[in-house]
Design a protein around this motif. Structure first.
Motif, PDB file in Angstrom:
ATOM      1  N   LEU A  82       0.827  -1.208   0.000  1.00  0.00           N
ATOM      2  CA  LEU A  82       0.000   0.000   0.000  1.00  0.00           C
ATOM      3  C   LEU A  82       0.859   1.255   0.000  1.00  0.00           C
ATOM      4  O   LEU A  82       0.575   2.221  -0.710  1.00  0.00           O
ATOM      5  CB  LEU A  82      -0.926  -0.019   1.222  1.00  0.00           C
ATOM      6  CG  LEU A  82      -1.849   1.194   1.385  1.00  0.00           C
ATOM      7  CD1 LEU A  82      -2.778   1.319   0.197  1.00  0.00           C
ATOM      8  CD2 LEU A  82      -2.644   1.094   2.681  1.00  0.00           C
ATOM      9  N   ARG A  83       1.945   1.239   0.777  1.00  0.00           N
ATOM     10  CA  ARG A  83       2.812   2.412   0.850  1.00  0.00           C
ATOM     11  C   ARG A  83       3.456   2.715  -0.506  1.00  0.00           C
ATOM     12  O   ARG A  83       3.583   3.872  -0.904  1.00  0.00           O
ATOM     13  CB  ARG A  83       3.904   2.187   1.894  1.00  0.00           C
ATOM     14  CG  ARG A  83       4.831   3.397   2.063  1.00  0.00           C
ATOM     15  CD  ARG A  83       6.064   3.096   2.878  1.00  0.00           C
ATOM     16  NE  ARG A  83       5.727   2.664   4.221  1.00  0.00           N
ATOM     17  CZ  ARG A  83       5.995   1.468   4.716  1.00  0.00           C
ATOM     18  NH1 ARG A  83       6.585   0.550   3.948  1.00  0.00           N
ATOM     19  NH2 ARG A  83       5.673   1.155   5.947  1.00  0.00           N
ATOM     20  N   ASN A  84       3.849   1.682  -1.231  1.00  0.00           N
ATOM     21  CA  ASN A  84       4.578   1.890  -2.484  1.00  0.00           C
ATOM     22  C   ASN A  84       3.678   2.019  -3.702  1.00  0.00           C
ATOM     23  O   ASN A  84       4.144   2.464  -4.755  1.00  0.00           O
ATOM     24  CB  ASN A  84       5.559   0.728  -2.708  1.00  0.00           C
ATOM     25  CG  ASN A  84       6.725   0.753  -1.742  1.00  0.00           C
ATOM     26  OD1 ASN A  84       7.511   1.689  -1.712  1.00  0.00           O
ATOM     27  ND2 ASN A  84       6.847  -0.273  -0.915  1.00  0.00           N
ATOM     28  N   THR A  85       2.386   1.628  -3.583  1.00  0.00           N
ATOM     29  CA  THR A  85       1.462   1.820  -4.696  1.00  0.00           C
ATOM     30  C   THR A  85       0.658   3.107  -4.560  1.00  0.00           C
ATOM     31  O   THR A  85       0.309   3.726  -5.559  1.00  0.00           O
ATOM     32  CB  THR A  85       0.485   0.633  -4.803  1.00  0.00           C
ATOM     33  OG1 THR A  85      -0.186   0.456  -3.543  1.00  0.00           O
ATOM     34  CG2 THR A  85       1.223  -0.642  -5.166  1.00  0.00           C
ATOM     35  N   GLY A  86       0.344   3.508  -3.328  1.00  0.00           N
ATOM     36  CA  GLY A  86      -0.324   4.782  -3.117  1.00  0.00           C
ATOM     37  C   GLY A  86      -1.836   4.728  -3.118  1.00  0.00           C
ATOM     38  O   GLY A  86      -2.480   5.745  -2.853  1.00  0.00           O
ATOM     39  N   SER A  87      -2.461   3.582  -3.409  1.00  0.00           N
ATOM     40  CA  SER A  87      -3.925   3.508  -3.399  1.00  0.00           C
ATOM     41  C   SER A  87      -4.363   2.084  -3.089  1.00  0.00           C
ATOM     42  O   SER A  87      -3.620   1.117  -3.328  1.00  0.00           O
ATOM     43  CB  SER A  87      -4.510   3.946  -4.753  1.00  0.00           C
ATOM     44  OG  SER A  87      -4.217   3.003  -5.759  1.00  0.00           O
ATOM     45  N   VAL A  88      -5.610   1.980  -2.573  1.00  0.00           N
ATOM     46  CA  VAL A  88      -6.154   0.676  -2.211  1.00  0.00           C
ATOM     47  C   VAL A  88      -6.331  -0.200  -3.442  1.00  0.00           C
ATOM     48  O   VAL A  88      -5.962  -1.389  -3.455  1.00  0.00           O
ATOM     49  CB  VAL A  88      -7.508   0.855  -1.484  1.00  0.00           C
ATOM     50  CG1 VAL A  88      -8.210  -0.488  -1.300  1.00  0.00           C
ATOM     51  CG2 VAL A  88      -7.301   1.540  -0.143  1.00  0.00           C
ATOM     52  N   GLY A  89      -6.888   0.365  -4.503  1.00  0.00           N
ATOM     53  CA  GLY A  89      -7.140  -0.408  -5.717  1.00  0.00           C
ATOM     54  C   GLY A  89      -5.858  -0.942  -6.334  1.00  0.00           C
ATOM     55  O   GLY A  89      -5.786  -2.113  -6.733  1.00  0.00           O
ATOM     56  N   MET A  90      -4.839  -0.083  -6.428  1.00  0.00           N
ATOM     57  CA  MET A  90      -3.578  -0.533  -7.029  1.00  0.00           C
ATOM     58  C   MET A  90      -2.899  -1.587  -6.164  1.00  0.00           C
ATOM     59  O   MET A  90      -2.235  -2.497  -6.686  1.00  0.00           O
ATOM     60  CB  MET A  90      -2.641   0.657  -7.229  1.00  0.00           C
ATOM     61  CG  MET A  90      -2.986   1.532  -8.426  1.00  0.00           C
ATOM     62  SD  MET A  90      -3.031   0.609  -9.988  1.00  0.00           S
ATOM     63  CE  MET A  90      -1.335   0.036 -10.087  1.00  0.00           C
ATOM     64  N   SER A  91      -3.063  -1.489  -4.849  1.00  0.00           N
ATOM     65  CA  SER A  91      -2.459  -2.505  -3.984  1.00  0.00           C
ATOM     66  C   SER A  91      -3.087  -3.875  -4.226  1.00  0.00           C
ATOM     67  O   SER A  91      -2.393  -4.897  -4.269  1.00  0.00           O
ATOM     68  CB  SER A  91      -2.595  -2.109  -2.506  1.00  0.00           C
ATOM     69  OG  SER A  91      -3.939  -2.186  -2.079  1.00  0.00           O
ATOM     70  N   LEU A  92      -4.427  -3.903  -4.429  1.00  0.00           N
ATOM     71  CA  LEU A  92      -5.095  -5.170  -4.734  1.00  0.00           C
ATOM     72  C   LEU A  92      -4.659  -5.704  -6.100  1.00  0.00           C
ATOM     73  O   LEU A  92      -4.501  -6.922  -6.278  1.00  0.00           O
ATOM     74  CB  LEU A  92      -6.612  -4.993  -4.692  1.00  0.00           C
ATOM     75  CG  LEU A  92      -7.218  -4.688  -3.313  1.00  0.00           C
ATOM     76  CD1 LEU A  92      -8.722  -4.428  -3.434  1.00  0.00           C
ATOM     77  CD2 LEU A  92      -6.957  -5.838  -2.344  1.00  0.00           C
ATOM     78  N   VAL A  93      -4.463  -4.792  -7.069  1.00  0.00           N
ATOM     79  CA  VAL A  93      -3.981  -5.215  -8.392  1.00  0.00           C
ATOM     80  C   VAL A  93      -2.600  -5.855  -8.271  1.00  0.00           C
ATOM     81  O   VAL A  93      -2.313  -6.879  -8.904  1.00  0.00           O
ATOM     82  CB  VAL A  93      -3.950  -4.011  -9.364  1.00  0.00           C
ATOM     83  CG1 VAL A  93      -3.196  -4.373 -10.652  1.00  0.00           C
ATOM     84  CG2 VAL A  93      -5.364  -3.567  -9.698  1.00  0.00           C
ATOM     85  N   VAL A  94      -1.736  -5.254  -7.441  1.00  0.00           N
ATOM     86  CA  VAL A  94      -0.392  -5.805  -7.258  1.00  0.00           C
ATOM     87  C   VAL A  94      -0.460  -7.173  -6.588  1.00  0.00           C
ATOM     88  O   VAL A  94       0.287  -8.091  -6.959  1.00  0.00           O
ATOM     89  CB  VAL A  94       0.487  -4.823  -6.449  1.00  0.00           C
ATOM     90  CG1 VAL A  94       1.793  -5.485  -6.020  1.00  0.00           C
ATOM     91  CG2 VAL A  94       0.781  -3.581  -7.268  1.00  0.00           C
ATOM     92  N   TRP A  95      -1.348  -7.339  -5.596  1.00  0.00           N
ATOM     93  CA  TRP A  95      -1.498  -8.649  -4.957  1.00  0.00           C
ATOM     94  C   TRP A  95      -1.900  -9.717  -5.964  1.00  0.00           C
ATOM     95  O   TRP A  95      -1.358 -10.834  -5.964  1.00  0.00           O
ATOM     96  CB  TRP A  95      -2.544  -8.586  -3.839  1.00  0.00           C
ATOM     97  CG  TRP A  95      -2.037  -8.073  -2.523  1.00  0.00           C
ATOM     98  CD1 TRP A  95      -2.280  -6.850  -1.973  1.00  0.00           C
ATOM     99  CD2 TRP A  95      -1.201  -8.781  -1.592  1.00  0.00           C
ATOM    100  NE1 TRP A  95      -1.639  -6.744  -0.757  1.00  0.00           N
ATOM    101  CE2 TRP A  95      -0.974  -7.915  -0.496  1.00  0.00           C
ATOM    102  CE3 TRP A  95      -0.628 -10.038  -1.581  1.00  0.00           C
ATOM    103  CZ2 TRP A  95      -0.205  -8.270   0.601  1.00  0.00           C
ATOM    104  CZ3 TRP A  95       0.155 -10.415  -0.479  1.00  0.00           C
ATOM    105  CH2 TRP A  95       0.358  -9.526   0.584  1.00  0.00           C
TER     106      TRP A  95
END
Length: 502
Positions: free
Chosen positions: A57-70
């Motif tokens: 979350l810290r390195n993506t900056g948003s909730v949606g992008m963090s889920l995409v990265v997961w």
């Protein structure tokens, strides 16, 4: 006399009874499909998903992008796992990364991988997960007070010792306990997922508003986000370390990998959705232990059980990691790149006793050294560099050894995509964090002089060997001494084999 071997005959008064044929001492095939799945899931799911998913979350900056990265990390890990499944079914040797690099690129590259793994990567990783175990197993006893650091390290040492003892005593019991710990991990994740998803269906969606707001995204931090995600998924390759002990590996290996990765990816994504349903992004970034914060917010008095589940999860990762890594040490010794004693197997328990025990002092030293989290940061890039090299070796073997039997074969685009992704993350991390990655690269480079000092110079030319051994060239002198006590009867076998250059 030019006799290839000779058996020393013992005096008759020793009353020695030599059986016609002794059973070969080797690692048994005791890893079934269920045990294989438990090794992969039990090693992948460690402390990370319970403690610190905030790195993504810290390195993506948003909730949606963090889920995409997961999700992306889960798909990439599946690609890597399928590539390793092909390697494991066509190269049926234990040892994982080390064995595949040896087969594709030769002993020097394999030794550099072995050097980096044994000197820094694995002891540090084992020490970190062990410290998490020590921290969380004591959490219910000291709440709400802080735990003394020395108490954590002592509890950590007890945990490491128990895991070492278990792996020395029995492969069967190691696998059975791994199955039990895997089910406990999945139970802990279900305890988090079910109430979180229930609240989501009831309409608790305020934390998902503007989920894909890209104003705070930092492209230079994306490699570090993928590092955090890939580290959370790390462990899918551990079954390849014990290929020789897997029943029917051409079927069990790919099936266990596919089932495990589907379960883990689903659990990780749903767990993060449950976190975001209850905790806002700001609260998640401020928390040191996300699962504990979630439990305190939602589960009330039952939240005290979460640290226990986290500790059991860490213990399972310790157990699975040690079980796999000891086989890499065993294989490296068998290949002549580590002392021969490390390839010896206990005659009755059929466990690589010496290979397990050699890891004990290195791990305990790392526990008491101090700050080893920074060590993991700059070793992460080395791990994915060498995994990328392994998958590159798969592509290389497709062209250099096209006739190699491949019971399980993946489409070529899968290893190509995974290999390019690994190298992209590695080289972009040189820009994102040049100091730590540079130190990690320097540590791996020290494996080159170590190879020539400890391995290459042992292969002396014959004229030099004659000088040292006075015309006698010993090409393999082995001593086997097995003493077995049965009542008052002792059986002693001593066998020599040699060749003499006339």
């Amino acid at each position: 006399h030019k006799r290839p071997s000779a058996l020393i005959c013992l005096p008759s008064y020793l009353n020695v009874k030599l059986p016609a044929q002794e059973k070969k001492v080797e690692l048994g095939k005791k890893v079934t499909l269920l045990r294989g799945i438990s090794i992969i899931i039990g090693t992948i799911i460690g402390a990370g998903i319970f403690i610190s998913p905030k790195g993504i979350l810290r390195n993506t900056g948003s909730v949606g992008m963090s889920l995409v990265v997961w999700i992306a990390c889960g798909v990439l890990s599946l690609f890597g796992a399928l590539s390793y499944a092909e390697l494991g079914t066509c190269i049926r040797k234990s040892g994982g990364h080390y064995t595949y690099i040896m087969e594709a690129f030769g002993p020097q590259m394999a030794f550099i991988r072995l050097w980096a793994e044994l000197i820094a990567i694995r002891p540090a990783a084992m020490a970190v997960i062990s410290l998490a175990f020590g921290q969380y197993i004591l959490e219910p006893l000291f709440m709400p007070c802080a735990i003394p650091p020395m108490a954590v390290k002592l509890a950590t040492t007890i945990g490491i010792t128990s895991v070492m003892y278990l792996n020395c005593m029995s492969v069967t019991w190691t696998a059975r306990i791994q199955i039990l710990l895997t089910f406990s991990k999945l139970l802990a994740i279900i305890i988090i997922i079910v109430p979180g998803v229930y609240l989501l269906f009831k309409g608790e969606t305020k934390n998902f508003e503007d989920a894909f707001d890209l104003t705070n995204i930092n492209l230079s931090g994306m490699p570090l986000a993928f590092y955090s995600g890939m580290y959370a998924y790390a462990g899918w390759f551990y079954l390849n370390f014990v290929t020789e002990e897997v029943e029917n590996p051409e079927k069990t290996l790919p099936l266990a990998i596919c089932i495990s990765m589907a379960i883990v990816t689903s659990c990780y994504v749903l767990t993060n959705i449950a976190y975001y349903t209850v905790i806002s992004a700001e609260e998640l970034l401020a928390s040191d232990a996300v699962a504990v914060t979630f439990a305190e917010r939602l589960l009330g008095n039952f939240s005290i059980a979460i640290p226990v589940f986290v500790a059991l999860s860490c213990f399972g990762s310790m157990n699975g990691g040690l079980f796999a890594l000891s086989r890499m040490v065993y294989v490296a010794s068998r290949e002549g790149q580590l002392p021969e004693v490390l390839s010896m197997i206990h005659v009755r328990r059929h466990t690589p006793l010496a290979a397990v025990l050699i890891l004990y002092p290195m791990t305990v030293i790392q526990v008491f050294v101090g700050d080893i989290y920074s060590l993991l940061n700059f070793m992460s890039f080395l791990r994915w560099l060498f995994i990328g090299v392994v998958v590159l070796g798969l592509i290389y073997l497709r062209y250099t050894k096209p006739d190699l039997p491949r019971p399980f074969k993946v489409p070529l685009f899968i290893p190509v995509v995974f290999c390019l992704t690994c190298f992209f993350m590695v080289f972009l991390s040189l820009y994102s964090d040049p100091v730590n990655t540079g130190i990690g690269f320097a540590i791996s480079i020290t494996g080159i002089p170590a190879y020539y000092v400890f391995i290459h110079f042992n292969n002396r030319p014959k004229w030099l060997q004659r000088v040292f051994v006075d015309q006698c060239v010993w090409e393999g002198c082995s001593l086997l001494l097995s003493v077995t006590k049965q009542k008052s009867d002792f059986r002693i076998y001593i066998e020599f084999s040699w060749k003499v250059d006339t």
